[in-house]
Motif scaffolding. Structure first.
Motif, PDB file in Angstrom:
ATOM      1  N   ARG A 173     -35.065 -26.966 -30.969  1.00  0.00           N
ATOM      2  CA  ARG A 173     -35.100 -27.275 -29.884  1.00  0.00           C
ATOM      3  C   ARG A 173     -33.951 -28.352 -29.592  1.00  0.00           C
ATOM      4  O   ARG A 173     -33.301 -28.409 -28.683  1.00  0.00           O
ATOM      5  N   ALA A 177     -30.542 -28.034 -27.087  1.00  0.00           N
ATOM      6  CA  ALA A 177     -30.159 -29.293 -26.084  1.00  0.00           C
ATOM      7  C   ALA A 177     -28.971 -29.552 -26.517  1.00  0.00           C
ATOM      8  O   ALA A 177     -28.226 -29.898 -25.646  1.00  0.00           O
ATOM      9  N   GLY A 180     -26.040 -27.252 -25.553  1.00  0.00           N
ATOM     10  CA  GLY A 180     -25.971 -27.308 -23.997  1.00  0.00           C
ATOM     11  C   GLY A 180     -25.168 -28.375 -23.374  1.00  0.00           C
ATOM     12  O   GLY A 180     -24.626 -28.377 -22.284  1.00  0.00           O
ATOM     13  N   ASP A 182     -26.900 -30.980 -22.066  1.00  0.00           N
ATOM     14  CA  ASP A 182     -27.758 -31.407 -20.908  1.00  0.00           C
ATOM     15  C   ASP A 182     -28.340 -32.458 -21.215  1.00  0.00           C
ATOM     16  O   ASP A 182     -29.244 -32.709 -21.885  1.00  0.00           O
ATOM     17  N   ASN A 184     -30.587 -34.402 -19.447  1.00  0.00           N
ATOM     18  CA  ASN A 184     -32.034 -34.328 -19.309  1.00  0.00           C
ATOM     19  C   ASN A 184     -32.648 -33.652 -20.363  1.00  0.00           C
ATOM     20  O   ASN A 184     -33.905 -34.029 -20.716  1.00  0.00           O
ATOM     21  N   GLU A 185     -32.195 -32.459 -20.771  1.00  0.00           N
ATOM     22  CA  GLU A 185     -32.688 -31.815 -21.936  1.00  0.00           C
ATOM     23  C   GLU A 185     -32.720 -32.407 -23.149  1.00  0.00           C
ATOM     24  O   GLU A 185     -33.682 -32.744 -23.969  1.00  0.00           O
ATOM     25  N   LEU A 186     -31.704 -33.360 -23.535  1.00  0.00           N
ATOM     26  CA  LEU A 186     -31.440 -34.061 -24.516  1.00  0.00           C
ATOM     27  C   LEU A 186     -32.513 -35.297 -24.723  1.00  0.00           C
ATOM     28  O   LEU A 186     -33.036 -35.578 -25.422  1.00  0.00           O
ATOM     29  N   GLU A 188     -35.151 -35.210 -23.479  1.00  0.00           N
ATOM     30  CA  GLU A 188     -36.703 -34.758 -23.672  1.00  0.00           C
ATOM     31  C   GLU A 188     -36.881 -34.424 -25.083  1.00  0.00           C
ATOM     32  O   GLU A 188     -37.854 -34.547 -25.640  1.00  0.00           O
ATOM     33  N   VAL A 189     -35.738 -34.059 -25.987  1.00  0.00           N
ATOM     34  CA  VAL A 189     -36.018 -33.806 -27.408  1.00  0.00           C
ATOM     35  C   VAL A 189     -35.782 -35.025 -28.280  1.00  0.00           C
ATOM     36  O   VAL A 189     -35.841 -35.059 -29.663  1.00  0.00           O
ATOM     37  N   ARG A 271     -40.195 -35.010 -31.695  1.00  0.00           N
ATOM     38  CA  ARG A 271     -38.877 -35.192 -31.219  1.00  0.00           C
ATOM     39  C   ARG A 271     -38.070 -35.869 -32.312  1.00  0.00           C
ATOM     40  O   ARG A 271     -38.358 -36.364 -33.263  1.00  0.00           O
TER      41      ARG A 271
END
Length: 295
Positions: A173, A177, A180, A182, A184-186, A188-189, A271
């Protein structure tokens, strides 16, 4: 003679690598141990394993003392040389932890003697008496060194609170991220207090200090993902999953060469807690050659 030494070669390398954090130095220790073994009077050697480990440990100690001085002038954060590990290593939590990047970084903060005692006792289970004989110290002083090292490591050690499968899923995951780019995605992880280590050795682009905090780390990763790296365009970079130093990781590859390795330690929520990126080309040779840590 050759057969006895070969029976213990992997063990000697494993001890030296945990002592030194570099493959080339560990290989040199094994070679020097071989030369010592071939020239020694072995008629009184009752237990070759202990004898050879004693030789390798002291050779590693000599190298470690000089290496610490050299590492003080290293450009940017210094990280150990990564090594591929067999998938079954990751299933053995204690073994995986003992060779993880995070653990090797912690071991760098010990004195050479503390590191030797910790590796021999806590990782390989040698008795205090044998360690004392190997280091030319009293057993009581070895116990004291071990106690200090253990307390120091316990306060800073990585903890694998998730199983191998969960770590792989969390790592996948994270890389999806990061690739990509991104934000926001980063976010989150990444754990809120995530720490990023990047080792370029002054030879490729890397952060000159460790970075802490999800937002700061996310922005750095997003910026790296959208720009050429070491002359390779983003569209020509591919990621290959691998087991590196006992944990799930990724090989970063260009068209004709290895660009870096990344390993991620995850927290209990899955995470990314600590990220280690090794891009110094001098440290990538063992991985590029497919060298695998056996113990």
């Amino acid at each position: 003679m050759n057969e006895v030494f070969e029976d213990h070669r992997n063990l000697l390398f494993a001890v030296a690598y945990r002592m030194l954090g570099t493959v080339a130095d560990a290989e040199d220790v094994v070679q020097d141990a071989w030369l010592n073994w071939t020239s020694a009077d072995r008629s009184h050697v009752a237990e070759p394993k202990g004898y050879l480990v004693r030789i390798a440990t002291n050779l590693a100690l000599d190298r470690l003392r000089s290496a610490r001085v050299q590492r003080e002038s290293y450009v940017g954060p210094w990280l150990p040389e990564p090594l591929l590990t067999a998938p079954d290593v990751a299933e053995d939590v204690e073994l995986a932890e003992s060779v993880s990047m995070a653990m090797l970084v912690v071991l760098e903060t010990l004195s050479p003697l503390e590191r030797a005692v910790f590796v021999l006792r806590e990782v390989f289970g040698f008795p205090h008496g044998e360690i004392a004989q190997a280091l030319g110290r009293s057993e009581s002083s070895v116990r004291q060194l071990g106690h200090r090292a253990r307390e120091h490591v316990q306060a800073r050690r990585p903890r694998f609170e998730t199983g191998a499968a969960e770590r792989r899923q969390a790592t996948d995951r994270f890389f999806a991220a990061a690739l990509g780019g991104d934000l926001n995605e980063l976010m989150e992880v990444l754990a809120p207090d995530v720490t990023l280590w990047t080792d370029g050795g002054g030879k490729v682009r890397a952060a000159l200090r460790t970075m802490t905090g999800a937002e700061r780390v996310a922005r750095w990763l997003a910026a790296v993902a959208e720009r050429p790296y070491d002359g390779v365009a983003p569209e020509d970079i591919r990621l290959e999953l691998a087991e590196i130093n006992g944990v799930p990781g990724v090989l970063i590859k260009g068209p004709h060469r290895l660009l870096g390795t990344v390993t991620v330690d995850v927290d209990s929520d899955g995470r990314a807690q600590t990220i280690h990126l090794v891009a110094n080309p001098d440290k990538l040779r063992p991985i590029a050659e497919g060298r695998e840590l056996q113990l």
